[in-house]
Design a protein around this motif. Structure first.
Motif, short mmCIF file in Angstrom:
data_model
loop_
_atom_site.label_atom_id
_atom_site.label_comp_id
_atom_site.label_asym_id
_atom_site.label_seq_id
_atom_site.Cartn_x
_atom_site.Cartn_y
_atom_site.Cartn_z
N LYS A 167 0.82 -1.21 0.00
CA LYS A 167 0.00 0.00 0.00
C LYS A 167 0.86 1.26 0.00
CE LYS A 167 -4.24 -1.51 -0.13
NZ LYS A 167 -3.92 -2.78 -0.78
N GLU A 168 1.96 1.26 0.73
CA GLU A 168 2.87 2.41 0.71
C GLU A 168 3.41 2.64 -0.69
OE1 GLU A 168 4.33 1.53 5.30
OE2 GLU A 168 5.67 1.11 3.61
N PHE A 169 3.77 1.55 -1.36
CA PHE A 169 4.30 1.65 -2.72
C PHE A 169 3.24 2.21 -3.67
CE2 PHE A 169 5.38 -0.04 -6.93
CZ PHE A 169 6.71 0.37 -7.04
N GLU A 170 2.02 1.70 -3.57
CA GLU A 170 0.95 2.17 -4.46
C GLU A 170 0.65 3.65 -4.23
OE1 GLU A 170 -2.53 -0.32 -4.41
OE2 GLU A 170 -1.31 -2.13 -4.26
N LEU A 171 0.64 4.08 -2.98
CA LEU A 171 0.42 5.50 -2.68
C LEU A 171 1.51 6.36 -3.30
CD1 LEU A 171 -0.63 5.30 1.08
CD2 LEU A 171 -2.01 6.29 -0.76
N LEU A 172 2.76 5.93 -3.15
CA LEU A 172 3.88 6.69 -3.69
C LEU A 172 3.82 6.76 -5.21
CD1 LEU A 172 6.53 8.21 -3.30
CD2 LEU A 172 7.71 5.99 -3.30
N VAL A 173 3.55 5.64 -5.88
CA VAL A 173 3.48 5.61 -7.34
C VAL A 173 2.35 6.49 -7.85
CG1 VAL A 173 2.98 4.15 -9.34
CG2 VAL A 173 4.59 3.37 -7.60
N LEU A 174 1.19 6.37 -7.21
CA LEU A 174 0.04 7.17 -7.64
C LEU A 174 0.36 8.66 -7.59
CD1 LEU A 174 -3.02 7.44 -8.32
CD2 LEU A 174 -3.42 7.56 -5.85
N MET A 175 0.88 9.13 -6.48
CA MET A 175 1.14 10.57 -6.33
C MET A 175 2.34 11.03 -7.15
SD MET A 175 0.00 11.47 -2.42
CE MET A 175 0.85 10.13 -1.60
N ALA A 176 3.39 10.19 -7.22
CA ALA A 176 4.56 10.58 -7.99
C ALA A 176 4.27 10.63 -9.49
CB ALA A 176 5.71 9.60 -7.72
N ASN A 177 3.29 9.84 -9.93
CA ASN A 177 2.89 9.89 -11.33
C ASN A 177 2.06 11.13 -11.66
OD1 ASN A 177 3.46 8.06 -13.52
ND2 ASN A 177 2.79 6.40 -12.20
N GLU B 117 -10.38 10.09 -1.55
CA GLU B 117 -9.94 9.68 -2.89
C GLU B 117 -8.86 8.61 -2.80
OE1 GLU B 117 -10.01 13.03 -6.19
OE2 GLU B 117 -9.11 13.78 -4.34
N LEU B 118 -7.86 8.84 -1.95
CA LEU B 118 -6.77 7.88 -1.81
C LEU B 118 -7.29 6.54 -1.29
CD1 LEU B 118 -3.97 10.18 -0.34
CD2 LEU B 118 -4.07 9.21 -2.64
N LEU B 119 -8.21 6.60 -0.36
CA LEU B 119 -8.80 5.38 0.17
C LEU B 119 -9.51 4.60 -0.92
CD1 LEU B 119 -9.25 3.96 3.00
CD2 LEU B 119 -11.52 5.01 2.94
N GLY C 153 -10.06 0.77 -2.30
CA GLY C 153 -11.34 0.40 -2.90
C GLY C 153 -12.51 0.88 -2.06
N TYR C 154 -13.67 0.87 -2.65
CA TYR C 154 -14.85 1.43 -2.01
C TYR C 154 -15.33 0.64 -0.79
CZ TYR C 154 -15.21 4.58 -5.96
OH TYR C 154 -14.93 5.56 -6.88
N ASN C 155 -14.84 -0.57 -0.60
CA ASN C 155 -15.23 -1.36 0.56
C ASN C 155 -14.77 -0.73 1.87
OD1 ASN C 155 -16.45 -3.51 -0.89
ND2 ASN C 155 -14.43 -4.32 -1.36
N PHE C 156 -13.86 0.24 1.78
CA PHE C 156 -13.24 0.79 2.99
C PHE C 156 -13.71 2.20 3.32
CE2 PHE C 156 -10.44 -2.46 1.35
CZ PHE C 156 -10.21 -3.21 2.49
#
Length: 234
Positions: free
Chosen positions: A158-168, A178-180, A185-188
């Motif tokens: 999850k840390e990696f996905e957050l970093l990639v999303l924002m760095a992109n 939005e990040l959640l 996913g919407y389940n959370f």
């Protein structure tokens, strides 16, 4: 072939999971108490861990925490309906998903496939470049490797996905909701504080000064963004 570790003390649930996972050509290993499961998780490489919260010898929260201190293996937690607080703690310490008992085997299998897919292909709002390079930090998406000042940094999925999303998307403001929704996913819905916990852990690993972040900035009243003023390819 994907290899899954099941840490669960109910033999009927283990048997059910083994039958369905084996049908999907997954191999399985099992542990019926927390201490043994932790030892297996640390000493072996698994593609996914299914982890019950209520376990003998060491509960699932402690097992998850200790695994996360050593490895970034994706984790799905099994919880009872009465374990809302434990479920929140599980997400905050790095579990990738959870499912509530009694669960539909079809839903669990769908969650397993989704978590494995996300752990291999980080999410972004646009097509990812293979390597993202900024001043002091390099993110190799294909290899899932992050270097900060030429030192490899271990990030959870999850840390990696957050970093990639924002760095992109430098400069793009993301609210916690939005990040959640994008990463978890919407389940959370309702677990926005989980985003804060992951951002804090991410910052602790990539920032030289947590009190004055350079890469992941807080946009007050909104959420977070990747600093658009950082030079590329430094």
């Amino acid at each position: 072939m994907k290899n899954i570790l099941i840490i669960e003390d109910d033999p009927e649930i283990i048997k059910l999971l083994e039958i369905h996972l084996n049908d999907l050509i997954y191999t399985t290993a099992k542990a019926m108490d927390g201490a043994k499961g932790l030892k297996m998780a640390i000493e072996n490489n698994y593609d996914l861990i299914i982890l019950d919260i209520t376990l003998p010898s060491l509960n699932g929260i402690e097992v998850c925490k200790k695994i996360r201190a050593e490895k970034n293996t994706p984790i799905i937690m099994l919880t009872a309906k009465s374990e809302e607080i434990d479920r929140v703690l599980g997400l905050e310490i790095g579990a990738d998903d959870y499912i509530t008992k009694p669960f539909s085997i079809r839903e669990l299998l769908a969650r397993i496939k989704a978590v494995m897919r996300r752990s291999n292909i980080p999410k972004s709002e646009k097509k990812d470049s293979s390597v993202l390079s900024f001043e002091g930090i390099t993110i190799d998406i294909d290899k899932r490797k992050v270097l900060v000042n030429n030192t490899k940094i271990e990030l959870s999925p999850k840390e990696f996905e957050l970093l990639v999303l924002m760095a992109n998307n430098p400069g793009r403001n993301y609210s916690r909701t939005e990040l959640l929704n994008i990463i978890w996913g919407y389940n959370f819905n309702g677990y926005e504080h989980t985003v804060n916990s992951h951002i804090n852990r991410l910052r602790a690993k990539i920032e030289s000064d947590m009190t004055n972040p350079y890469y992941i900035l807080t946009t007050w009243g909104v959420g977070y963004k990747f600093n658009e003023e950082i030079s590329h390819g430094y």
